[in-house]
Design a protein around this motif. Structure first.
Motif, short mmCIF file in Angstrom:
data_model
loop_
_atom_site.label_atom_id
_atom_site.label_comp_id
_atom_site.label_asym_id
_atom_site.label_seq_id
_atom_site.Cartn_x
_atom_site.Cartn_y
_atom_site.Cartn_z
N GLY A 138 -13.08 -20.71 -2.90
CA GLY A 138 -14.43 -21.18 -3.18
C GLY A 138 -15.17 -20.33 -4.19
N ARG A 139 -14.42 -19.73 -5.11
CA ARG A 139 -15.02 -18.88 -6.14
C ARG A 139 -14.61 -19.40 -7.50
N GLY A 140 -15.29 -18.95 -8.52
CA GLY A 140 -14.92 -19.35 -9.86
C GLY A 140 -15.43 -18.37 -10.89
N HIS A 141 -15.12 -18.64 -12.16
CA HIS A 141 -15.53 -17.77 -13.26
C HIS A 141 -16.62 -18.47 -14.08
N ILE A 142 -17.23 -17.73 -14.99
CA ILE A 142 -18.33 -18.28 -15.79
C ILE A 142 -17.91 -18.68 -17.19
N GLY A 143 -16.63 -18.49 -17.53
CA GLY A 143 -16.17 -18.80 -18.88
C GLY A 143 -16.46 -17.66 -19.84
N GLY A 144 -15.80 -17.68 -20.98
CA GLY A 144 -16.01 -16.67 -22.00
C GLY A 144 -15.05 -15.50 -21.88
N PRO A 145 -15.26 -14.47 -22.71
CA PRO A 145 -14.37 -13.30 -22.71
C PRO A 145 -14.46 -12.53 -21.40
N HIS A 146 -13.30 -12.21 -20.85
CA HIS A 146 -13.22 -11.46 -19.60
C HIS A 146 -12.17 -10.35 -19.71
N LYS A 147 -12.43 -9.27 -19.02
CA LYS A 147 -11.40 -8.27 -18.76
C LYS A 147 -10.73 -8.72 -17.47
N VAL A 148 -9.44 -8.52 -17.38
CA VAL A 148 -8.69 -8.93 -16.18
C VAL A 148 -8.00 -7.70 -15.61
#
Length: 150
Positions: free
Chosen positions: A81-91
């Motif tokens: 039930g989680r997600g990301h916001i889009g755009g550049p990310h460090k992983v």
């Protein structure tokens, strides 16, 4: 009668705050997109661990980070039930053996490799992101030297 008005006012403020929280924390937040995929190391699925997506502020992306569990080489934000916001990310990828070591602090096993970091530009929408941790990304050999402190 002033006490009655105060109780109604306090009740209204509390109710308004709860509605605000419910709307603000809704799973329908359009800025949070699902992400799923695989994580492999030395040609094998990583048994356990986590994948953390951290918006890259140095590239103008800000917002909450999200951590998703790895199970049998797969991770899926839809399950959590989680997600990301889009755009550049460090992983940041943490890989574990998946074998209970008997240590209460490491129920999912010990480290397979030091935390691995990479970067990805996530789309403004759901996506599959597969990661391969380099074969030479290994833990250093244990030192026989006593700890000297910082």
């Amino acid at each position: 009668m002033a006490t009655g008005r105060r109780d109604v006012s306090v009740g209204f403020v509390v109710l308004s705050f709860l509605v605000f929280l419910a709307v603000g924390c809704s799973k329908n937040d359009p800025r949070k997109y699902d992400v799923w995929g695989t994580v492999t190391y030395r040609g094998q699925p990583v048994p356990a661990g986590s994948v953390t997506f951290i918006p890259d502020a140095s590239q103008g992306n800000s917002g909450p980070a999200v951590t998703i569990k790895i199970e049998n080489g797969r991770y899926d934000s839809r399950k959590e039930g989680r997600g990301h916001i889009g755009g550049p990310h460090k992983v940041r990828i943490t890989g574990l053996t998946g074998k209970d070591s008997g240590d209460e602090f490491f129920p999912e096993g010990t480290l397979l490799f030091p935390d691995y970091e990479t970067a990805v530009d996530l789309p403004a929408g759901p996506s599959e992101q597969n990661f391969v941790v380099p074969d030479d990304w290994v833990l250093p050999p244990p030192s026989n030297e006593p700890y000297q402190g910082p």
